[in-house]
Design an enzyme around this catalytic site. Structure first.
Site, mmCIF file in Angstrom:
data_model
loop_
_atom_site.group_PDB
_atom_site.id
_atom_site.type_symbol
_atom_site.label_atom_id
_atom_site.label_comp_id
_atom_site.label_asym_id
_atom_site.label_seq_id
_atom_site.Cartn_x
_atom_site.Cartn_y
_atom_site.Cartn_z
ATOM 1 N N LEU A 86 0.956 -1.260 0.032
ATOM 2 C CA LEU A 86 -0.069 0.134 -0.050
ATOM 3 C C LEU A 86 0.869 1.069 0.027
ATOM 4 O O LEU A 86 1.851 1.211 0.693
ATOM 5 C CB LEU A 86 -0.765 -0.071 1.101
ATOM 6 N N ASP A 187 -4.798 -4.756 17.762
ATOM 7 C CA ASP A 187 -3.578 -3.956 18.001
ATOM 8 C C ASP A 187 -3.504 -2.710 17.214
ATOM 9 O O ASP A 187 -2.701 -2.121 16.540
ATOM 10 C CB ASP A 187 -2.424 -4.805 17.508
#
Length: 279
Positions: A86, A187
């Protein structure tokens, strides 16, 4: 590049167009970006069990049907995780609102029980996920008590602090209503959110099903979400006891950091504990 990785890439039908470039932020795993004739990839090298849990989490988040971007897993095998790369861009106010709305949609879908079909890891710490019907029992028995005991065994918590943490864990039913379990990233600190040209993206999950505040408390622990983000997520109606819930759900990641990185996190544990004890 190791022979096993080259063989795996070949079976995926892609050929490297350059050398792998090490990426920052890989505290627990070696992370690289690699150009190939099939596109840019991110490659992780780590303990196979941790990578299997991460790959499963990415697939679960992708299948949740939100507008959030989640990298596609190409392969997970033999201590290698290969996924699409990404490209980050600077965040905007609109993107932060999209993140909030995407998380709200992720958390809106609920199902029983709390937990996950398999254990995974949060960083390098094994994360027990054996399901329980009551979310307060899950927070106590799968999150707070195991890490409290682990930190105490290593001398990172004294007896008095351990007793206070145990008391909070044992007293959850007195103030925290049970709630249906939703899929959480697990997380979600700021470093695991990327803003891309396709929209906000989630990476490096440690997924399970639990209270939605897990993700919100993690975002506020190691960052400061904008007022626009919080307004969009809560739709202007945060729980009346949000400050106490925030502190409660910050105890687990803080204890994990205490276990992984040592006594510099003890003061933060004490501060969150004092807020979670408030009547």
């Amino acid at each position: 590049m190791q022979e096993a990785l080259e063989s795996l890439l070949e079976r995926l039908g892609c050929r490297p167009t350059g050398r792998p470039v090490a990426l920052s932020g890989g505290d627990m795993a070696a992370v690289y970006r690699l150009g190939t004739d099939a596109g840019e990839l991110v490659i992780k090298r780590d303990v196979p069990e941790r990578l299997a849990g991460e790959a499963e989490g990415l697939r679960a988040l992708r299948s949740a049907g939100t507008d959030l971007v989640v990298p596609e897993v190409w392969a997970e095998e033999g201590g290698w995780l290969i996924m699409e790369a990404l490209d980050p861009v600077p965040p905007t106010s609109a993107a932060r609102r999209t993140l909030a709305e995407g998380l709200r949609a992720l958390h809106a879908a609920t199902s029983a029980p709390h937990g996950w079909p398999r254990d995974n890891a949060c960083g390098a710490t094994p994360q027990p996920n054996a399901p329980l019907d009551d979310g307060r029992a899950f927070q106590r028995e799968r999150r707070l008590r195991p890490l409290t005991r682990a930190c105490h065994r290593r001398g990172l918590l004294d007896d008095a602090l351990r007793a206070r943490l145990e008391a909070v864990a044992l007293g959850l039913e007195a103030w925290l209503p049970d709630a249906p379990a939703c899929l959480v990233h697990g997380d979600l600190w700021a470093g695991n959110v990327l803003y891309t040209s396709r929209g906000p993206a989630l990476i490096d999950p440690a997924v399970y099903r639990h209270f939605r505040e897990v993700d919100l408390a993690m975002l506020t622990l190691f960052g400061a979400p904008s007022p626009a983000f919080l307004e969009a997520y809560w739709d202007g109606r945060p729980p009346d006891d949000w400050p106490r819930r925030e502190a409660l759900f910050q105890l687990y990641p803080l204890l994990n950091h205490l276990l992984l990185f040592g006594g510099s996190y003890r003061a933060a544990v004490e501060r969150a504990l004092a807020r979670a004890e408030a009547a």
